[in-house]
Design an enzyme around this catalytic site. Structure first.
Site, PDB file in Angstrom:
ATOM      1  N   HIS A  95     -34.919   0.535   6.551  1.00 42.55           N
ATOM      2  CA  HIS A  95     -34.844   1.721   5.700  1.00 42.55           C
ATOM      3  C   HIS A  95     -35.761   1.548   4.486  1.00 42.55           C
ATOM      4  CE1 HIS A  95     -33.329   4.932   3.189  1.00 42.55           C
ATOM      5  NE2 HIS A  95     -32.752   5.428   4.275  1.00 42.55           N
ATOM      6  N   GLU A 119     -38.586   8.876   8.581  1.00 41.46           N
ATOM      7  CA  GLU A 119     -38.065   9.333   7.287  1.00 41.46           C
ATOM      8  C   GLU A 119     -39.170   9.258   6.238  1.00 41.46           C
ATOM      9  OE1 GLU A 119     -33.463   8.900   6.900  1.00 41.46           O
ATOM     10  OE2 GLU A 119     -34.434   7.109   6.140  1.00 41.46           O
TER      11      GLU A 119
HETATM   12  P1  13P Z   1     -31.016  12.210   2.319  1.00 35.19           P
HETATM   13  O1  13P Z   1     -30.398  12.914   3.497  1.00 35.19           O
HETATM   14  O2  13P Z   1     -30.063  12.074   1.169  1.00 35.19           O
HETATM   15  O3  13P Z   1     -32.341  12.764   1.948  1.00 35.19           O
HETATM   16  O4  13P Z   1     -31.284  10.688   2.790  1.00 35.19           O
HETATM   17  C1  13P Z   1     -31.994  10.466   3.938  1.00 35.19           C
HETATM   18  C2  13P Z   1     -31.889   9.031   4.274  1.00 35.19           C
HETATM   19  O5  13P Z   1     -32.455   8.196   3.599  1.00 35.19           O
HETATM   20  C3  13P Z   1     -31.063   8.661   5.430  1.00 35.19           C
HETATM   21  O6  13P Z   1     -31.255   7.348   5.812  1.00 35.19           O
END
Ligand code: 13P
Length: 266
Positions: free
Chosen positions: A104, A175
């Site tokens: 992450h 992401e």
């Molecule tokens: P948000 O949904 O708060 O933008 O976070 C995304 C995230 O980092 C999930 O791992």
């Protein structure tokens, strides 16, 4: 294949009571769904709590699973766990954890996790039988397309030397860092996500095999809210969502689950 909707609670909530409340609120909806597998990834300290609550009702449809947010890069033999503060893949498995998030961006940024560390973690998790949600994503969408090179390097380095037999247990989560934590206000556009999904599949073709490049699930994460979830699931070529903020609000998260359930899987 079922769509995956993953709740990443990050370092929330602050009390076990709230963890139980949020968990219970989501599980009630999640277990009724046929086309979705909901994965809750709480902080380690709540794994036993939500694991026990979760196991009270057997879930024959496999619509509900537990995930962890991280693990240590080695799975040492019994008695060799001198790694203060760390959690092994073996420990996670004993708490009925099925999935683990690795790489992450918040861990890359705040804990200094490198592509090499992430690669070791992925290998350890897969070897232990866990399913890995491998996160990649660029800091900014700069016009000279540097971000494509950045994501390519993350994917290639993260998946270096992964044995073929484990590829079926890998999930990629795209992401974009700039879209995380904006509560819906700065999410990526479905068409741009689709382009990234296709791009990631092209890179997967270089480092895995044809079948994996075609079918490996790819999730999107970054400011997903009920309002934009449908359009992502319909138009972005993804197989699910990785959700932060909204996963702590059962009402909103359940709405996303219901939206996902209603959309036909291809
Ligand atoms: P948000 O949904 O708060 O933008 O976070 C995304 C995230 O980092 C999930 O791992």
């Amino acid at each position: 294949m079922k769509r995956l909707i993953v709740a990443n609670w990050k370092m929330n909530p602050q009390s076990p009571k709230d963890a139980e409340r949020i968990f219970g609120g989501i599980r009630r909806t999640a277990v009724k769904l046929k086309k979705i597998e909901t994965v809750i990834c709480p902080p380690f300290v709540y794994l036993s709590l939500v694991g026990i609550v979760g196991n009270r009702v057997s879930d024959k449809r496999l619509s509900f699973s537990l995930g962890a947010q991280d693990l240590f890069w080695e799975n040492p033999p019994a008695g060799k766990g001198s790694y203060t503060g760390e959690i092994s893949a073996e420990m996670l498995k004993r708490f009925a954890v099925k999935y683990v998030i690795v790489g992450h961006s918040e861990r890359r940024r705040h804990l200094g996790e490198t592509n090499e560390i992430i690669n070791r973690k992925i290998k350890t998790a897969l070897k232990a039988g866990l399913r890995v949600i491998f996160c990649v994503g660029e800091k900014e969408r700069n016009p000279n397309e540097d971000y494509l090179r950045f994501v390519k390097e993350e994917v290639i380095a993260g998946l270096k030397g992964i044995q073929r037999k484990f590829l079926g247990k890998l999930i990629v989560a795209y992401e974009p860092i700039w879209a995380i934590g904006k509560k819906g206000s700065a999410a990526d556009a479905p068409e741009d996500i689709l382009q990234m999904v296709l791009y990631i599949r092209r890179i997967l073709l270089l480092v895995t095999d044809k079948d994996s490049a075609r079918v490996m699930p790819i999730l999107y994460g970054g400011s997903v809210v009920p309002k934009n979830a449908e359009s992502f699931l319909r138009n972005a070529g993804i197989q699910g969502l990785l959700i932060g903020h909204e996963s702590l609000i059962p009402k909103d998260f359940n709405e996303i689950l219901r939206i996902a359930e209603k959309i036909k899987t291809k």
